[in-house]
Design a protein around this motif. Structure first.
Motif, PDB file in Angstrom:
ATOM      1  N   GLU A 194       0.804  -1.217   0.000  1.00 24.70           N
ATOM      2  CA  GLU A 194       0.000   0.000   0.000  1.00 24.70           C
ATOM      3  C   GLU A 194       0.843   1.277   0.000  1.00 24.70           C
ATOM      4  OE1 GLU A 194      -2.580  -0.324   3.313  1.00 24.70           O
ATOM      5  OE2 GLU A 194      -3.918  -1.772   2.347  1.00 24.70           O
ATOM      6  N   LEU A 195       2.155   1.131   0.046  1.00 25.63           N
ATOM      7  CA  LEU A 195       3.039   2.287   0.117  1.00 25.63           C
ATOM      8  C   LEU A 195       2.832   3.278  -1.034  1.00 25.63           C
ATOM      9  CD1 LEU A 195       5.169   3.167   2.177  1.00 25.63           C
ATOM     10  CD2 LEU A 195       6.923   2.174   0.678  1.00 25.63           C
ATOM     11  N   PRO A 196       2.684   2.818  -2.280  1.00 27.31           N
ATOM     12  CA  PRO A 196       2.487   3.789  -3.377  1.00 27.31           C
ATOM     13  C   PRO A 196       1.226   4.634  -3.242  1.00 27.31           C
ATOM     14  CG  PRO A 196       3.156   1.662  -4.253  1.00 27.31           C
ATOM     15  CD  PRO A 196       2.869   1.451  -2.797  1.00 27.31           C
ATOM     16  N   LEU A 197       0.249   4.160  -2.455  1.00 24.72           N
ATOM     17  CA  LEU A 197      -0.970   4.941  -2.255  1.00 24.72           C
ATOM     18  C   LEU A 197      -0.766   6.081  -1.267  1.00 24.72           C
ATOM     19  CD1 LEU A 197      -3.585   2.038  -2.035  1.00 24.72           C
ATOM     20  CD2 LEU A 197      -3.085   3.491  -4.008  1.00 24.72           C
ATOM     21  N   SER A 198       0.225   5.958  -0.409  1.00 27.45           N
ATOM     22  CA  SER A 198       0.432   6.960   0.638  1.00 27.45           C
ATOM     23  C   SER A 198       1.583   7.912   0.338  1.00 27.45           C
ATOM     24  CB  SER A 198       0.694   6.269   1.984  1.00 27.45           C
ATOM     25  OG  SER A 198       1.794   5.383   1.889  1.00 27.45           O
ATOM     26  N   ILE A 199       2.463   7.535  -0.583  1.00 31.41           N
ATOM     27  CA  ILE A 199       3.594   8.388  -0.931  1.00 31.41           C
ATOM     28  C   ILE A 199       3.230   9.251  -2.128  1.00 31.41           C
ATOM     29  CG2 ILE A 199       5.951   8.380  -1.861  1.00 31.41           C
ATOM     30  CD1 ILE A 199       6.576   5.983  -0.230  1.00 31.41           C
ATOM     31  N   SER A 200       3.634  10.513  -2.093  1.00 30.11           N
ATOM     32  CA  SER A 200       3.403  11.398  -3.230  1.00 30.11           C
ATOM     33  C   SER A 200       4.111  10.849  -4.468  1.00 30.11           C
ATOM     34  CB  SER A 200       3.930  12.797  -2.919  1.00 30.11           C
ATOM     35  OG  SER A 200       3.961  13.589  -4.090  1.00 30.11           O
ATOM     36  N   PRO A 201       3.430  10.831  -5.629  1.00 30.45           N
ATOM     37  CA  PRO A 201       4.083  10.364  -6.846  1.00 30.45           C
ATOM     38  C   PRO A 201       5.355  11.131  -7.183  1.00 30.45           C
ATOM     39  CG  PRO A 201       1.719  10.538  -7.182  1.00 30.45           C
ATOM     40  CD  PRO A 201       2.012  11.148  -5.845  1.00 30.45           C
ATOM     41  N   VAL A 202       5.403  12.419  -6.837  1.00 31.59           N
ATOM     42  CA  VAL A 202       6.608  13.211  -7.095  1.00 31.59           C
ATOM     43  C   VAL A 202       7.790  12.649  -6.307  1.00 31.59           C
ATOM     44  CG1 VAL A 202       7.651  15.496  -6.869  1.00 31.59           C
ATOM     45  CG2 VAL A 202       5.273  15.281  -7.614  1.00 31.59           C
ATOM     46  N   VAL A 203       7.530  12.237  -5.065  1.00 29.35           N
ATOM     47  CA  VAL A 203       8.589  11.660  -4.239  1.00 29.35           C
ATOM     48  C   VAL A 203       9.097  10.366  -4.863  1.00 29.35           C
ATOM     49  CG1 VAL A 203       9.143  10.674  -1.985  1.00 29.35           C
ATOM     50  CG2 VAL A 203       7.712  12.723  -2.139  1.00 29.35           C
ATOM     51  N   SER A 204       8.185   9.527  -5.362  1.00 32.51           N
ATOM     52  CA  SER A 204       8.613   8.281  -5.987  1.00 32.51           C
ATOM     53  C   SER A 204       9.429   8.555  -7.246  1.00 32.51           C
ATOM     54  CB  SER A 204       7.391   7.414  -6.324  1.00 32.51           C
ATOM     55  OG  SER A 204       6.597   8.012  -7.332  1.00 32.51           O
ATOM     56  N   GLY A 205       9.058   9.596  -7.986  1.00 32.12           N
ATOM     57  CA  GLY A 205       9.849   9.961  -9.156  1.00 32.12           C
ATOM     58  C   GLY A 205      11.249  10.407  -8.775  1.00 32.12           C
ATOM     59  N   LEU A 206      11.364  11.174  -7.688  1.00 30.72           N
ATOM     60  CA  LEU A 206      12.676  11.604  -7.219  1.00 30.72           C
ATOM     61  C   LEU A 206      13.534  10.420  -6.780  1.00 30.72           C
ATOM     62  CD1 LEU A 206      11.719  14.800  -5.179  1.00 30.72           C
ATOM     63  CD2 LEU A 206      12.995  14.714  -7.330  1.00 30.72           C
ATOM     64  N   VAL A 207      12.908   9.393  -6.219  1.00 29.60           N
ATOM     65  CA  VAL A 207      13.651   8.191  -5.822  1.00 29.60           C
ATOM     66  C   VAL A 207      14.267   7.522  -7.040  1.00 29.60           C
ATOM     67  CG1 VAL A 207      13.422   5.868  -4.874  1.00 29.60           C
ATOM     68  CG2 VAL A 207      12.317   7.800  -3.726  1.00 29.60           C
ATOM     69  N   TRP A 208      13.486   7.422  -8.133  1.00 26.33           N
ATOM     70  CA  TRP A 208      14.041   6.827  -9.356  1.00 26.33           C
ATOM     71  C   TRP A 208      15.189   7.659  -9.896  1.00 26.33           C
ATOM     72  CZ3 TRP A 208      13.040   2.098  -9.502  1.00 26.33           C
ATOM     73  CH2 TRP A 208      11.777   1.576  -9.234  1.00 26.33           C
ATOM     74  N   LEU A 209      15.104   8.979  -9.778  1.00 26.82           N
ATOM     75  CA  LEU A 209      16.218   9.830 -10.206  1.00 26.82           C
ATOM     76  C   LEU A 209      17.439   9.612  -9.317  1.00 26.82           C
ATOM     77  CD1 LEU A 209      14.800  13.341 -11.185  1.00 26.82           C
ATOM     78  CD2 LEU A 209      15.679  11.539 -12.663  1.00 26.82           C
ATOM     79  N   LEU A 210      17.210   9.427  -8.017  1.00 24.04           N
ATOM     80  CA  LEU A 210      18.320   9.169  -7.092  1.00 24.04           C
ATOM     81  C   LEU A 210      19.024   7.868  -7.455  1.00 24.04           C
ATOM     82  CD1 LEU A 210      19.900   9.780  -4.466  1.00 24.04           C
ATOM     83  CD2 LEU A 210      18.106   8.551  -3.221  1.00 24.04           C
ATOM     84  N   LEU A 211      18.270   6.894  -7.928  1.00 25.06           N
ATOM     85  CA  LEU A 211      18.851   5.599  -8.268  1.00 25.06           C
ATOM     86  C   LEU A 211      19.480   5.590  -9.659  1.00 25.06           C
ATOM     87  CD1 LEU A 211      16.093   3.178  -6.894  1.00 25.06           C
ATOM     88  CD2 LEU A 211      18.277   3.755  -5.832  1.00 25.06           C
ATOM     89  N   PHE A 212      18.782   6.185 -10.636  1.00 30.24           N
ATOM     90  CA  PHE A 212      19.191   6.010 -12.031  1.00 30.24           C
ATOM     91  C   PHE A 212      19.579   7.303 -12.743  1.00 30.24           C
ATOM     92  CE2 PHE A 212      16.123   2.526 -11.182  1.00 30.24           C
ATOM     93  CZ  PHE A 212      17.008   1.458 -11.338  1.00 30.24           C
TER      94      PHE A 212
END
Length: 267
Positions: free
Chosen positions: A91-109
Motif C-alpha cells: 500500500e506504500l504507493p498509495l500513501s507516498i506522493s508520486p513526485v517523491v517516488s519519481g525523485l527516488v528513481w532519479l536518485l537511483l538512475f
C-alpha cells in the motif's frame, strides 16, 4: 425535509466535482469546432504521446496484474512472519506522493544517482528515457490488483483449492481453474483501476521523463506542454481524449456488476 436536503447536496457535489470538469474540458476542446479539434491530434508529438501512454499502460497492466495475482495469493493463502509488513509495503504507493517516488528513481538512475553513471557507461538509459517512465508507472499502479483481490480471496477460503490439490491439481491449475474464475470480477476491477491510473499518471512520470517532446512525453505531460505553450484547443482536445479513455476504463469496471443485476432481474 432532511432527506431532500441531503439528496440535493449530494447531487450538487457530484455535479460540481465529477460532471462539471469533463464538461468544461470537452467544451473548451470544441470551442473552435470539431474539425479543428481533431486536426490537433495529427501533430507528430501528440501521436507519439498517445502511443507512449498506451505502451506504458500495457506494460504496467500486464506486469502488475501478474505480480498482483501472485502477491494476493501469498498474502491470503499463507501466514508467515512479515506478512503485515508486506501488506504495508504493497500500500506504500498509495500513501507516498508520486513526485517523491519519481525523485527516488532519479536518485537511483539519474546521471548523479547511485547506479545511473554505471548504466550510462553501459549504454543503458533509464532516467529521462522510456524505461524510467515505465518504472515510475509500475510503482504508482502496483497496489490496485492486490488490493482488489485480497479481500475477495480471503473471503473465498481454501476448501475448493484444497479439494483440487487432493485431486492432483498443481499450483497453476488451481490458480487458473479454481481461484481466479471465482475472483474474476475483483480481478477485472483491479485491472481497470490499474489501466486508468497508468494512463493518467503525471507526478512521478513528470520527474523522470525530462519532458522531451516526441520521445518522453506521455499524454498528461503533453497536455501540460501544450497548455503552457498557449495551444489551448490542442491541450483540451488531448485532455478530452485522455478523460474519455480513463472514464471508459472506470465505467467498464462496473459492467460485470450491472450485468449480474440485469440477469437477476431477467430470471
Amino acid at each position: 425535509m432532511k432527506k431532500i436536503v441531503l439528496w440535493g447536496a449530494t447531487w450538487a457535489l457530484l455535479v460540481v466535482v465529477l460532471l462539471l470538469p469533463p464538461i468544461v474540458v470537452v467544451t473548451e476542446a470544441l470551442k473552435s469546432g470539431l474539425l479543428a479539434s481533431l486536426a490537433t491530434l495529427k501533430d507528430p508529438d501528440g501521436i507519439a504521446a498517445i502511443w507512449l501512454t498506451l505502451e506504458t499502460t500495457v506494460v504496467a497492466v500486464c506486469f502488475n496484474t501478474l505480480c498482483g495475482i501472485l502477491a494476493a495469493w501469498l498474502l491470503t493463502k499463507y501466514r508467515f512472519p512479515g506478512r503485515a509488513a508486506l501488506l504495508v509495503m504493497v500500500e506504500l504507493p498509495l500513501s507516498i506522493s508520486p513526485v517523491v517516488s519519481g525523485l527516488v528513481w532519479l536518485l537511483l538512475f539519474g546521471a548523479q544517482g547511485w547506479w545511473g553513471p554505471a548504466l550510462e557507461r553501459a549504454g543503458i538509459h533509464v532516467a529521462f528515457a522510456v524505461p524510467g517512465i515505465m518504472l515510475a508507472t509500475l510503482f504508482v499502479t502496483l497496489p490496485y490488483v492486490v488490493r482488489t483481490l485480497v479481500p475477495y480471496m480471503e473471503q473465498q477460503g481454501r476448501d475448493t483449492e484444497e479439494a483440487a490439490a487432493l485431486a492432483g491439481a498443481g499450483f497453476w491449475q488451481i490458480l487458473l481453474r479454481v481461484t481466479l474464475p471465482d475472483a474474476r470480477v475483483a480481478l477485472f476491477s483491479g485491472v481497470l483501476l490499474t489501466t486508468a491510473r497508468a494512463m493518467g499518471e503525471f507526478g512521478a512520470v513528470s520527474v523522470v521523463s525530462g519532458h522531451i517532446p516526441g520521445l518522453t512525453e506521455t499524454m498528461p505531460l503533453h497536455i501540460e506542454s501544450l497548455y503552457n505553450g498557449y495551444q489551448t484547443v490542442a491541450a483540451f482536445t488531448m485532455a478530452a481524449l485522455l478523460a474519455c479513455m480513463a472514464m471508459a476504463a472506470v465505467f467498464l469496471r462496473s459492467a460485470p456488476a450491472a450485468w449480474a443485476r440485469y440477469r437477476e432481474v431477467q430470471e
